[in-house]
Design a protein around this motif. Structure first.
Motif, short mmCIF file in Angstrom:
data_model
loop_
_atom_site.label_atom_id
_atom_site.label_comp_id
_atom_site.label_asym_id
_atom_site.label_seq_id
_atom_site.Cartn_x
_atom_site.Cartn_y
_atom_site.Cartn_z
N TRP A 39 0.88 -1.18 0.00
CA TRP A 39 0.00 0.00 0.00
C TRP A 39 0.91 1.22 0.00
N THR A 61 -7.83 3.23 3.18
CA THR A 61 -7.61 3.30 4.63
C THR A 61 -8.64 4.22 5.24
N HIS A 63 -7.74 5.99 7.70
CA HIS A 63 -6.92 7.10 8.19
C HIS A 63 -6.58 8.07 7.06
N ILE A 66 -4.81 12.56 9.53
CA ILE A 66 -4.07 12.18 10.74
C ILE A 66 -3.47 13.45 11.36
N VAL A 70 0.38 12.12 15.78
CA VAL A 70 -0.38 10.89 16.01
C VAL A 70 0.05 9.80 15.02
N GLY A 71 0.26 8.59 15.56
CA GLY A 71 0.65 7.46 14.70
C GLY A 71 2.09 7.58 14.23
N ILE A 72 2.53 6.61 13.46
CA ILE A 72 3.88 6.66 12.91
C ILE A 72 3.94 7.78 11.88
N CYS A 73 2.84 7.94 11.15
CA CYS A 73 2.77 9.00 10.14
C CYS A 73 2.87 10.38 10.77
N ARG A 93 2.96 3.53 18.71
CA ARG A 93 2.35 4.66 18.00
C ARG A 93 1.48 4.21 16.84
N LEU A 95 -0.94 3.21 14.05
CA LEU A 95 -2.38 3.28 13.78
C LEU A 95 -2.67 2.20 12.74
N CYS A 97 -4.18 0.17 9.85
CA CYS A 97 -5.01 0.44 8.68
C CYS A 97 -5.50 -0.87 8.10
N GLU A 104 6.38 -0.99 7.95
CA GLU A 104 5.98 0.30 7.38
C GLU A 104 7.19 1.22 7.21
N ASP A 120 4.02 7.29 2.56
CA ASP A 120 3.80 6.21 3.54
C ASP A 120 3.65 4.89 2.77
N1 SME Z 1 -0.01 3.17 9.97
C1 SME Z 1 0.01 4.60 9.91
C2 SME Z 1 -1.33 5.16 9.49
C3 SME Z 1 -1.51 5.25 8.01
S1 SME Z 1 -1.87 3.75 7.28
O1 SME Z 1 -0.68 2.88 7.36
C4 SME Z 1 -2.26 3.94 5.70
C5 SME Z 1 0.44 5.18 11.22
O2 SME Z 1 0.68 4.46 12.18
O3 SME Z 1 0.54 6.40 11.33
#
Ligand code: SME
Length: 149
Positions: A39, A61, A63, A66, A70-73, A93, A95, A97, A104, A120
């Motif tokens: 993805w 997704t 998400h 974002i 927040v999250g890895i992104c 962290r 999120l 999807c 990732e 991403d």
């Molecule tokens: N996994 C990401 C969120 C975006 S999705 O992978 C498309 C995260 O932790 O920020």
């Protein structure tokens, strides 16, 4: 496909397309060219939010927005540092999807020292991303940054 060959192709995509369709063409190309890129999405920052502008993969997704941090992104967008996550389940962290995602790669896009977005990539393979993937996607982010707002 080899990374150098892919970069040449991406350069061509950037030269031949306007900003509106550029991002979609790049995610389409990356997704079809590298089997471990299951993805691929590009987010751009608008008012402290990452907004999903283009994606390619099996599923959409949830998400699509974002918040920074927040999250890895959101984390990569805040620090400006590339994130390579070998096992998403080990990262607090993360999120989620897609249930199938195991690793990732998130690469910030910087323009004039400001972070304006990110690329991403999710993989269904554990520890799919090497330093070569990171450097490759960082080059794409650099090439792209001058062509997006
Ligand atoms: N996994 C990401 C969120 C975006 S999705 O992978 C498309 C995260 O932790 O920020």
């Amino acid at each position: 496909m080899y990374y150098t060959q892919a970069l040449a192709h991406i350069q061509k995509i950037i030269e031949e397309n306007d900003a509106k369709i550029l991002l979609q063409k790049i995610v389409d190309f990356l997704h079809t060219s590298f089997a471990h890129y299951n993805w691929v999405g590009i987010y751009l920052i608008h008012e402290n939010m990452l907004l999903l502008k283009a994606w390619q993969g099996k599923k959409a997704t949830e998400h699509t927005k974002i918040p920074l941090g927040v999250g890895i992104c959101g984390s990569a967008a805040q620090t400006g540092k590339t994130e390579i996550i070998d096992n998403v389940k080990d990262d607090q962290r993360y999120l989620a999807c897609f249930a199938s995602t195991r690793s990732e790669l998130v690469v910030p896009i910087q323009k004039n020292r400001r972070i304006i977005g990110e690329i991403d990539i999710d993989s269904d393979t554990p520890a799919a991303f090497t330093k070569n993937d990171a450097q490759f996607v960082e080059k794409i982010a650099d090439m792209l940054s001058q062509h997006i707002a």
